[in-house]
Design an enzyme around this catalytic site. Structure first.
Site, PDB file in Angstrom:
ATOM      1  N   TYR A 148       0.959  -1.015   0.277  1.00  0.00           N
ATOM      2  CA  TYR A 148       0.042  -0.035  -0.410  1.00  0.00           C
ATOM      3  C   TYR A 148       0.751   1.612   0.095  1.00  0.00           C
ATOM      4  O   TYR A 148       1.945   1.715   0.740  1.00  0.00           O
ATOM      5  CB  TYR A 148      -0.661  -0.411   0.977  1.00  0.00           C
ATOM      6  N   ASP A 220       0.135  -7.903   5.592  1.00  0.00           N
ATOM      7  CA  ASP A 220      -0.946  -7.147   6.033  1.00  0.00           C
ATOM      8  C   ASP A 220      -1.992  -7.841   4.816  1.00  0.00           C
ATOM      9  O   ASP A 220      -1.889  -8.256   3.535  1.00  0.00           O
ATOM     10  CB  ASP A 220      -0.779  -6.202   4.352  1.00  0.00           C
TER      11      ASP A 220
HETATM   12  C1  LIG Z   1      -5.966   1.148   3.283  1.00  0.00           C
HETATM   13  C2  LIG Z   1      -4.605  -0.229   3.438  1.00  0.00           C
HETATM   14  C3  LIG Z   1      -3.400   0.323   3.964  1.00  0.00           C
HETATM   15  C4  LIG Z   1      -3.940   1.789   4.844  1.00  0.00           C
HETATM   16  O1  LIG Z   1      -5.053   2.093   5.777  1.00  0.00           O
HETATM   17  P1  LIG Z   1      -6.226   2.695   6.799  1.00  0.00           P
HETATM   18  O2  LIG Z   1      -6.771   2.129   7.524  1.00  0.00           O
HETATM   19  O3  LIG Z   1      -6.294   3.495   5.272  1.00  0.00           O
HETATM   20  O4  LIG Z   1      -4.964   2.940   7.483  1.00  0.00           O
HETATM   21  C5  LIG Z   1      -3.189  -0.346   4.589  1.00  0.00           C
HETATM   22  N1  LIG Z   1      -3.045  -2.029   3.393  1.00  0.00           N
HETATM   23  C6  LIG Z   1      -3.871  -2.326   2.675  1.00  0.00           C
HETATM   24  C7  LIG Z   1      -3.184  -3.210   1.879  1.00  0.00           C
HETATM   25  C8  LIG Z   1      -4.729  -0.774   2.649  1.00  0.00           C
HETATM   26  O5  LIG Z   1      -5.586  -0.845   1.812  1.00  0.00           O
END
Ligand SMILES: *Cc1c(COP(=O)(O)O)cnc(C)c1O
Length: 427
Positions: A148, A220
């Site tokens: 991200y 993630d």
């Molecule tokens: C949106 C996103 C983030 C960040 O999250 P927020 O809630 O906007 O802080 C991190 N990783 C991925 C894959 C995302 O899509």
């Protein structure tokens, strides 16, 4: 006076009582932890039932006074203590340290990810930051290059100033991960599938490389959701979500979650959160918990609509390339089929040029032009100019993130309307 009674001053060992909450333990799918709750229905639901049942029940107990089936929103900053220095349940002293609505959400995500503990944060980035903040100056992180955009920005412009070092690799190639490991590498951080290039990494293989090198693996899992992929079960140490996306799923909360299956790691994260302060509000925890109750139903429809849209786009003569792990044409389809049980509503396509990108995305009627993803409504985004604008151009080009790349977050509307919308702008 402040610092004595506000929940900050008294605990020196960094132990949050919330870590061994009976609700969280009850959510352990193996049932291995000691459970103190008396409510066997909810306890059993969390232990033995399958995903959809746990999505509705895990972490949640009826409220003891009235029996309210929905977890109350404990909208309070502090708690009255019966005696000096004796908070109720050993932990309800201050809202940053403990909150029952937040604990219910944490029990839920722990169960859904196959973990023992959940830790809720104010945003997905705060969750990632907390995992990296376990490290100290001089430590090294190996990160997937196509994370991200905000993650890269935090690593390059905030955390690297504090003495942490980051090396970016294409984690599709396990030998690249292994080659980047150093004696001081403490964390490997990956995203799979990646945003927006839909690259996968083999979680079990990368976990082995990380562990062999004395590092931990954080995944993630925002793009897949726990319905489709559970990294802890494949050997990861942390599963991280921007719960802003699929987990909450209704585009009305910014939030982050971490699931872990190791008590000592959970304690570290509770301590970091308490010390750094990135806590989610009770209302946001309630909304996310409410969203989770339909996660399995939503994901089934996201998966079905995503696949239908991807197949339709692949057959369209005006689309150069479709990136969707559920298509046999995806170069890692075999890994996707092995590691994931569904492929979500995230579909990226290349239409060749910025002019065509604009012509297409600005005239859709059902798909809204917006950042974010994973909500019930369909969205469309041009990563190079929107979500990933903060990624340096050379790195974008190296990853194939051209201005002609469009990312769809396919929602759960009737798929015929979605395809008709695309058909009209492509005609
Ligand atoms: C949106 C996103 C983030 C960040 O999250 P927020 O809630 O906007 O802080 C991190 N990783 C991925 C894959 C995302 O899509």
């Amino acid at each position: 006076m402040i610092g004595v009674n506000d929940g900050v001053g008294r605990r020196v060992a960094g132990v949050s009582g919330g870590a061994v909450d009976s609700r969280v333990c009850a959510a352990h799918p193996s049932g291995a932890t000691n459970v103190t709750t008396e409510d066997s229905m909810h306890h059993e639901a969390a232990q033995h039932f399958s995903f959809g049942t746990r999505a509705i029940h895990a972490g949640v107990e009826p409220e003891p006074v009235t029996g309210a089936i929905m977890t109350p929103i404990f909208q309070t900053s502090t708690y009255v203590q019966p005696a000096v220095g004796e908070p109720r349940e050993g932990r309800y002293d201050y809202g940053r340290t403990a909150n029952p609505t937040r604990e219910a959400l944490e029990g839920s995500i722990a169960s859904l990810e196959g973990g023992t503990h959940g830790v809720a944060f104010a945003s997905g980035l705060a969750a990632i930051e907390a995992v990296v903040k376990r490290l100290s100056a001089g430590d090294h992180v190996v990160s997937e290059e196509n994370t991200y955009g905000g993650t890269t920005r935090m690593f390059d412009h905030v955390l690297s100033r504090l003495g942490l070092e980051f090396t970016y690799v294409d984690a599709r190639d396990e030998s690249a991960v292994a080659a980047a490991m150093r004696p001081e590498t403490k964390l490997v951080h990956v995203e799979t599938p990646t945003n927006p290039m839909m690259k996968l990494c083999d979680i079990a293989a990368v976990a082995e490389i990380a562990h062999d090198g004395g590092a931990l693996l954080s995944v993630d899992n925002t793009f897949a959701s726990p319905f489709n992929q559970r990294p802890l079960e494949l050997g990861a140490d942390f599963t991280i979500h921007s719960s802003t996306k699929y987990v909450n799923g209704h585009s009305d909360v910014i939030g982050g979650l971490v699931a872990i299956r190791d008590e000592a790691l959970a304690e570290e994260l509770y301590f970091i959160r308490k010390s750094s302060g990135a806590v989610p509000g009770p209302m946001d925890c309630f909304l996310t918990l409410r969203g989770i109750k339909t996660l399995h139903v939503r994901m089934e429809r996201h998966n079905a609509n995503g696949l239908a849209v991807a197949r339709w786009l692949e057959d369209h003569p005006r689309i150069d390339r479709v990136l969707y792990p559920g298509l046999p044409s995806h170069d890692q389809h075999e890994l996707a089929a092995r590691q994931m049980s569904g492929f979500t509503g995230m579909v990226s396509v290349d239409v060749g040029s910025l002019e065509r990108t604009k012509a297409l995305t600005e005239h859709l009627r059902v798909f809204a032009l917006a950042e974010s993803l994973g909500g019930i409504e369909s969205l469309v985004n041009v990563p190079a100019l929107m979500t990933h604008g903060s990624v340096p151009e050379e790195r974008r080009e190296a990853m194939g993130m051209t201005p002609g790349l469009i990312r769809f977050s396919v929602g759960i509307e009737d798929v015929d309307d979605l395809i008709a919308d695309l058909d009209r702008v492509l005609a």
